[in-house]
Every structure is written in C-alpha cells, then in structure tokens.
Design a protein around this motif. Structure first.
Motif, short mmCIF file in Angstrom:
data_model
loop_
_atom_site.label_atom_id
_atom_site.label_comp_id
_atom_site.label_asym_id
_atom_site.label_seq_id
_atom_site.Cartn_x
_atom_site.Cartn_y
_atom_site.Cartn_z
N VAL A 140 0.74 -1.22 -0.18
CA VAL A 140 0.03 0.04 -0.06
C VAL A 140 0.85 1.40 0.07
CG1 VAL A 140 -1.50 1.48 1.36
CG2 VAL A 140 -2.15 -1.13 1.18
N GLN A 141 0.62 2.15 -0.88
CA GLN A 141 1.27 3.42 -0.97
C GLN A 141 0.27 4.66 -0.95
OE1 GLN A 141 3.69 3.50 -4.74
NE2 GLN A 141 1.67 4.50 -5.84
N ILE A 142 0.74 5.88 -0.47
CA ILE A 142 -0.26 6.94 -0.53
C ILE A 142 0.15 7.74 -1.78
CG2 ILE A 142 -0.99 9.12 0.80
CD1 ILE A 142 -0.05 7.50 3.47
N ASN A 143 -0.98 8.08 -2.51
CA ASN A 143 -0.82 8.91 -3.68
C ASN A 143 -1.21 10.17 -3.10
OD1 ASN A 143 0.04 7.11 -5.40
ND2 ASN A 143 -1.94 6.41 -5.53
N VAL A 144 -0.46 11.40 -2.99
CA VAL A 144 -0.62 12.53 -2.60
C VAL A 144 -0.90 13.58 -3.86
CG1 VAL A 144 0.22 14.53 -0.98
CG2 VAL A 144 0.91 12.29 -0.66
N TYR A 145 -2.04 13.94 -3.96
CA TYR A 145 -2.51 14.65 -5.15
C TYR A 145 -2.39 16.41 -4.65
CZ TYR A 145 -4.01 10.53 -7.04
OH TYR A 145 -3.96 9.22 -7.45
N LEU A 146 -1.62 17.22 -5.48
CA LEU A 146 -1.58 18.51 -5.23
C LEU A 146 -2.34 19.53 -6.10
CD1 LEU A 146 2.65 18.41 -5.30
CD2 LEU A 146 1.03 18.07 -3.30
N HIS A 147 -2.59 20.86 -5.51
CA HIS A 147 -3.18 21.67 -6.15
C HIS A 147 -2.45 22.31 -7.53
CE1 HIS A 147 -6.37 22.08 -3.27
NE2 HIS A 147 -5.58 22.51 -2.33
N ASP A 148 -3.14 22.66 -8.38
CA ASP A 148 -2.59 22.83 -9.88
C ASP A 148 -1.67 24.19 -9.54
OD1 ASP A 148 -3.45 20.78 -11.19
OD2 ASP A 148 -5.14 21.40 -11.75
N GLU B 119 -3.98 17.07 5.70
CA GLU B 119 -4.00 18.68 6.40
C GLU B 119 -2.93 19.56 5.90
OE1 GLU B 119 -3.61 17.68 10.49
OE2 GLU B 119 -5.66 16.71 10.75
N PHE B 120 -1.87 19.22 5.19
CA PHE B 120 -0.72 20.08 4.65
C PHE B 120 -1.31 20.92 3.67
CE2 PHE B 120 2.91 16.80 5.22
CZ PHE B 120 2.66 16.69 6.65
N GLU B 121 -0.86 22.11 3.91
CA GLU B 121 -1.39 23.39 2.99
C GLU B 121 -0.84 23.21 1.61
OE1 GLU B 121 -1.29 28.06 2.15
OE2 GLU B 121 -0.19 27.19 4.19
N GLY B 122 -1.64 22.83 0.39
CA GLY B 122 -1.43 22.65 -0.96
C GLY B 122 -1.70 21.39 -1.49
N VAL B 123 -2.07 20.47 -0.51
CA VAL B 123 -2.39 18.90 -0.74
C VAL B 123 -3.87 19.24 -1.17
CG1 VAL B 123 -2.76 16.78 0.10
CG2 VAL B 123 -0.65 18.05 0.52
N GLU B 124 -4.28 18.63 -2.18
CA GLU B 124 -5.69 18.48 -2.50
C GLU B 124 -6.32 17.05 -1.75
OE1 GLU B 124 -8.47 17.94 -6.56
OE2 GLU B 124 -6.53 18.75 -6.70
#
Length: 295
Positions: A59-67, A145-150
């Motif tokens: 299992v891995q975490i996919n962290v999607y960011l704001h454009d 909760e990180f800023e910039g993480v969608e």
C-alpha cells in the motif's frame, strides 16, 4: 495382529466393495464432490488472504497537489512528507508522467483521450511508501492537512473489501461443506449398513465361534476408510488439474495477481484432503456400526 489377519481384512474389504458396486460408486462420488468443493473454497480463501496481504504490504499513499502551486511550494511539501518518521520512500510524479502512465494503462483505448487535445487534467503528485503498512491511514490523514495538498488517497479500501469477500466466502463455504459432509456420512454409513445386513448370518457365526468384536468391526471400518480415501484421490486429481488450468489462464491475462504458486501449495492441499476423506469414511463406518451392529 498377524499379517494373515490383515490379509483377510483387506480381502473382505474389496469383496464387499465389489458386492455393493452401486453404493460404492455413490459413496466415492459423494466424497469426491464434497472434498472437491472443500478444496475449492479452501484455495479461494487462501488466495484471497494472500492477495490482501500482498496488497496491504504494498500500500502506498498517492498525494495529489493543487494545480496552482509553484515548484518551490511542491518541493516544500515533499520535504515535509519525507521528514515524517514513518516514510520510507517518496517519489514525485509530474502531470506529464502521470498522463503517460494513464495512456499506457489504456493500451489500445488511449485514443479516447484525443478529445482532450493538449489539455492535461491530471494533477502533480507524490507517491509515498511507508515502513509499516498499518500506519497508512493515520499518515494519509496527516498529509491531507498539509497546505497545498488536494487529497491523499491509498488502497486500503481495496484491502478491506478483499477481507470482507474472504469472510463471506468462508461463511458460505462452511455451510455448503457441512451439508455435503452430512450427505457423505449418510451415504457411507448406508453402504456399510448394507454390507452388515448382507453378512448378518456370517457375523452371527463368527461371534458364536468366539471372534472378538474388533475382529468383526475392522473390515467394515477399513471399507469406510477406503471409500473416503478413493473419493479424496478423485477430488485431489480434479482439483490439481483445475488449479493448474486456472492459474495458467490468469497468469496469461492478469500476470500481476499474487496467486499462491502451485508447489508445494497443492501438495499440502492434497495431503489435507486425503486425511479428511479417510477420516470421513472412518466416521461413517463407526456411525453405521454403532446403529446397526451390536458389536
């Protein structure tokens, strides 16, 4: 016991099997069907458990960011994730790489993306692998909760669904196996009952001349064990061929599925079914002897 006594028991077993040929066939067929279904459910459950464990460990975490993030902001998010003690590895996947991967997965159907022209709707992302899979859910919640993480997503839902499916298969399989085991015991006990009835005069004479109860019981007990053993052999041959064919078919189309290798897995299943089949035969004989024979 003397060798001659065992020879007598074995000879009596095969004479009896031949005498009641239709009941013998019915007993062996029922044992084979019951153990085949037992083996199939066992193989399915073990493979589902194996798949769930394999997925859970990967299992891995996919962290999607704001454009609208700059390169510096994306780098800072990556550094914050890397600084987490549970993180083992982190990899940045930009929009272009994500689109290339998506096209590769689509294969011949990648023409469906032509309508997008030069637009790429996929976000930049980080792929995060952890040292301990059990920390995935809590870590994903923190990263969210990180800023910039969608959003931060992971495949735990798939693992949980696999475990739920495994649980359902176990429950359903248990009731089917109990029903078939009862049917098998009924047929084997009736086969032994017919044998006892056909030899009732002979049994009376043997008791009259001093034969012990166990001397009289042994041929019938062995007959039940032989019926169970022969049924188990039929079941294991069918099961081994079926599993080999199914795994070959799956590997030719879905090579990534983590199925349990045939060897020594099938050898263990074979041994288990042979023991269970023989035990069912012995139990069926015992039930019949207690009910229909006062020895």
């Amino acid at each position: 016991m003397k060798i001659r006594t065992w020879e007598y028991f074995i000879r009596e077993v095969f004479i009896s099997l031949k005498r009641n040929n239709w009941m013998t066939f019915a007993s062996i067929s029922t044992v084979a069907l019951s153990l085949l279904i037992l083996g199939m459910f066992l193989i399915i459950v073990l493979n589902l458990n194996n798949m769930a464990s394999a997925l859970e460990s990967q299992v891995q975490i996919n962290v999607y960011l704001h454009d609208d993030l700059s390169d510096r902001e994306m780098k800072e998010i990556g550094e914050k994730i890397q600084a987490m003690s549970v993180v083992e590895e982190i990899k940045f996947v930009d929009k272009k790489d994500a689109m290339d991967r998506f096209k590769e997965r689509l294969g011949d159907q990648k023409t469906l993306l032509e309508a997008l022209e030069d637009t790429n709707p996929l976000p930049n992302a980080f792929e995060v692998k952890l040292k301990r899979p059990e920390e995935v859910k809590a870590t994903a919640n923190k990263i969210n909760e990180f800023e910039g993480v969608e959003t931060a997503k992971f495949g735990q839902d798939v693992v949980e669904q696999l475990f739920e499916l495994t649980k359902m298969v176990r429950i359903f399989g248990f009731f089917i196996i109990v029903f078939l085991a009862m049917a098998t015991l009924f047929i084997i006990s009736n086969t032994i009952r017919l044998t006892v009835f056909a030899r009732r005069k002979e049994i009376g004479i043997m008791k009259y001349v001093g034969a012990t109860n166990w001397f009289i019981r042994w041929p019938f007990l062995m007959e039940g064990m032989v019926l169970g053993f022969l049924g188990a052999i039929v079941a294991t041959v069918l099961l081994r061929n079926l599993y080999s064919a199914v795994t070959a078919k799956i590997y030719s189309t879905l090579a990534f599925l983590p199925l349990i290798p045939e060897y020594p897995f099938l050898n263990h299943i074979t041994l288990l079914l042979l023991v269970v089949g023989t035990a069912i035969g012995a139990l069926g004989s015992t039930i019949s002897l207690k009910r229909f024979m006062n020895v």
